[in-house]
Design a protein around this motif. Structure first.
Motif, PDB file in Angstrom:
ATOM      1  N   ARG A 136     -12.746 -14.590  19.298  1.00 36.92           N
ATOM      2  CA  ARG A 136     -11.370 -13.944  19.250  1.00 36.92           C
ATOM      3  C   ARG A 136     -10.343 -13.476  18.045  1.00 36.92           C
ATOM      4  O   ARG A 136      -9.988 -12.325  17.759  1.00 36.92           O
ATOM      5  CB  ARG A 136     -10.538 -15.472  19.261  1.00 36.92           C
ATOM      6  N   TYR A 194      -7.970 -10.165  16.879  1.00 34.42           N
ATOM      7  CA  TYR A 194      -7.586 -10.788  15.924  1.00 34.42           C
ATOM      8  C   TYR A 194      -7.639  -9.494  14.817  1.00 34.42           C
ATOM      9  O   TYR A 194      -6.839  -9.095  14.539  1.00 34.42           O
ATOM     10  CB  TYR A 194      -7.322 -11.524  15.363  1.00 34.42           C
ATOM     11  N   ASP A 206      -6.781  -6.413  15.933  1.00 36.94           N
ATOM     12  CA  ASP A 206      -4.889  -6.447  16.061  1.00 36.94           C
ATOM     13  C   ASP A 206      -4.676  -5.787  15.008  1.00 36.94           C
ATOM     14  O   ASP A 206      -3.663  -4.742  15.326  1.00 36.94           O
ATOM     15  CB  ASP A 206      -4.838  -7.201  16.904  1.00 36.94           C
ATOM     16  N   LEU A 207      -5.614  -6.553  13.833  1.00 38.46           N
ATOM     17  CA  LEU A 207      -4.412  -6.444  12.716  1.00 38.46           C
ATOM     18  C   LEU A 207      -4.612  -5.032  11.495  1.00 38.46           C
ATOM     19  O   LEU A 207      -3.610  -4.509  11.620  1.00 38.46           O
ATOM     20  CB  LEU A 207      -4.819  -7.104  11.638  1.00 38.46           C
ATOM     21  N   PHE A 261       2.133  -7.384  20.178  1.00 37.93           N
ATOM     22  CA  PHE A 261       1.309  -8.747  20.794  1.00 37.93           C
ATOM     23  C   PHE A 261       1.543  -8.855  21.926  1.00 37.93           C
ATOM     24  O   PHE A 261       1.295  -8.952  23.310  1.00 37.93           O
ATOM     25  CB  PHE A 261       1.097 -10.070  20.276  1.00 37.93           C
ATOM     26  N   THR A 301       0.181  -7.822  25.915  1.00 41.25           N
ATOM     27  CA  THR A 301      -0.514  -8.680  26.493  1.00 41.25           C
ATOM     28  C   THR A 301       0.597  -9.144  28.263  1.00 41.25           C
ATOM     29  O   THR A 301      -0.207  -9.227  29.153  1.00 41.25           O
ATOM     30  CB  THR A 301      -0.531 -10.644  26.032  1.00 41.25           C
ATOM     31  N   THR A 337      -4.913  -7.392  24.190  1.00 43.36           N
ATOM     32  CA  THR A 337      -4.546  -6.255  23.135  1.00 43.36           C
ATOM     33  C   THR A 337      -5.921  -5.082  23.231  1.00 43.36           C
ATOM     34  O   THR A 337      -6.558  -5.739  23.821  1.00 43.36           O
ATOM     35  CB  THR A 337      -4.728  -6.863  21.745  1.00 43.36           C
ATOM     36  N   LYS A 393      -9.096  -7.630  22.287  1.00 39.77           N
ATOM     37  CA  LYS A 393      -9.219  -7.975  23.409  1.00 39.77           C
ATOM     38  C   LYS A 393      -9.933  -7.131  24.089  1.00 39.77           C
ATOM     39  O   LYS A 393     -11.136  -7.662  24.468  1.00 39.77           O
ATOM     40  CB  LYS A 393      -8.474  -8.595  24.533  1.00 39.77           C
ATOM     41  N   GLU A 406       2.954 -15.370  22.040  1.00 39.69           N
ATOM     42  CA  GLU A 406       2.986 -15.247  21.584  1.00 39.69           C
ATOM     43  C   GLU A 406       3.929 -14.309  19.624  1.00 39.69           C
ATOM     44  O   GLU A 406       3.638 -14.351  18.964  1.00 39.69           O
ATOM     45  CB  GLU A 406       3.010 -13.214  22.062  1.00 39.69           C
ATOM     46  N   ARG A 412       2.892 -17.914  18.436  1.00 37.73           N
ATOM     47  CA  ARG A 412       1.566 -17.367  16.642  1.00 37.73           C
ATOM     48  C   ARG A 412       2.132 -17.510  15.833  1.00 37.73           C
ATOM     49  O   ARG A 412       1.381 -17.195  14.792  1.00 37.73           O
ATOM     50  CB  ARG A 412       1.551 -15.584  17.461  1.00 37.73           C
ATOM     51  N   VAL A 453      -0.050 -18.515  12.701  1.00 39.48           N
ATOM     52  CA  VAL A 453       0.242 -17.481  11.579  1.00 39.48           C
ATOM     53  C   VAL A 453       0.317 -18.354  10.006  1.00 39.48           C
ATOM     54  O   VAL A 453       0.446 -17.975   9.559  1.00 39.48           O
ATOM     55  CB  VAL A 453       0.651 -16.076  11.606  1.00 39.48           C
ATOM     56  N   TYR A 486      -5.076 -22.807  13.423  1.00 34.84           N
ATOM     57  CA  TYR A 486      -5.869 -21.540  14.538  1.00 34.84           C
ATOM     58  C   TYR A 486      -6.918 -22.505  14.722  1.00 34.84           C
ATOM     59  O   TYR A 486      -7.672 -21.662  15.825  1.00 34.84           O
ATOM     60  CB  TYR A 486      -5.928 -20.506  13.774  1.00 34.84           C
TER      61      TYR A 486
END
Length: 192
Positions: free
Chosen positions: A41, A45, A48-49, A92, A96, A102, A105, A129, A133, A137, A143
């Motif tokens: 994960r 992530y 995704d960033l 996100f 999703t 994403t 993922k 999300e 999230r 964050v 997390y």
């Protein structure tokens, strides 16, 4: 020739005896999707960033440059920071909702699933999300609990009753199931 009969056990084939007021259970094996752990994960992530950063650079920076607006995002309330955050959370939520995953993922073959419903509804997604999230964050150590829970859930997963699972990987589980009243272990069929 005498049969070997154990005096503590009944001589008939059915080892399960249902007595009045006594509940009997049997062990049932089933397969479920394997939860995605912390590290997979984490890498999804990070991808995704990178995607969100690229989209922000392609969409927002040219507009701010053309309008002569400052792209300094040292303050959280700066226009560039606010629009970047909106783009981040929108990515996100929409990915999703429409794909169940994403881009990060998708690359690793994991997806978000609801623990209570068959599909992810808007309320669940927005809560997971956006609010969940944001908390994950903002308070980063929260997390890390993904690695320590049985379903590998983060705080945002707990809030929304979701988890992230592997698409093509399953694990074998045992469960105790109540035996039906007829003693055969089979469920009765209902006639329509």
């Amino acid at each position: 020739m005498a049969d070997n009969i154990n005096p503590e056990k009944p001589a008939h084939n059915n080892d399960r005896i249902l007595q009045a007021g006594q509940r009997q259970y049997e062990e049932v094996m089933f397969y479920e999707r394997k939860p995605a752990g912390f590290w997979i994960r984490f890498w999804a992530y990070l991808i995704d960033l990178l995607v969100v950063s690229a989209v922000t650079s392609i969409l927002l920076k040219p507009v701010f440059a053309l309008l002569g607006l400052s792209m300094e995002s040292s303050n959280w309330y700066a226009p560039f920071a606010i629009l970047s955050a909106i783009l981040f959370y929108t990515y996100f939520v929409l990915m999703t909702k429409f794909f169940g995953q994403t881009i990060g993922k998708m690359i690793f073959g994991i997806r978000v699933v609801s623990l209570k419903k068959d599909s992810l509804d808007w309320g669940t997604l927005l809560f997971r999300e956006w609010i969940g999230r944001f908390i994950s964050v903002t308070i980063l150590p929260l997390y890390f609990i993904v690695g320590f829970t049985s379903l590998k859930q983060g705080v945002h997963d707990f809030f929304a009753d979701t988890t992230v699972v592997h698409e093509q990987s399953y694990r074998k589980r045992k469960m105790m199931q109540k035996v039906s009243g007829n003693g055969s272990g089979l469920q009765e069929e209902s006639a329509f």
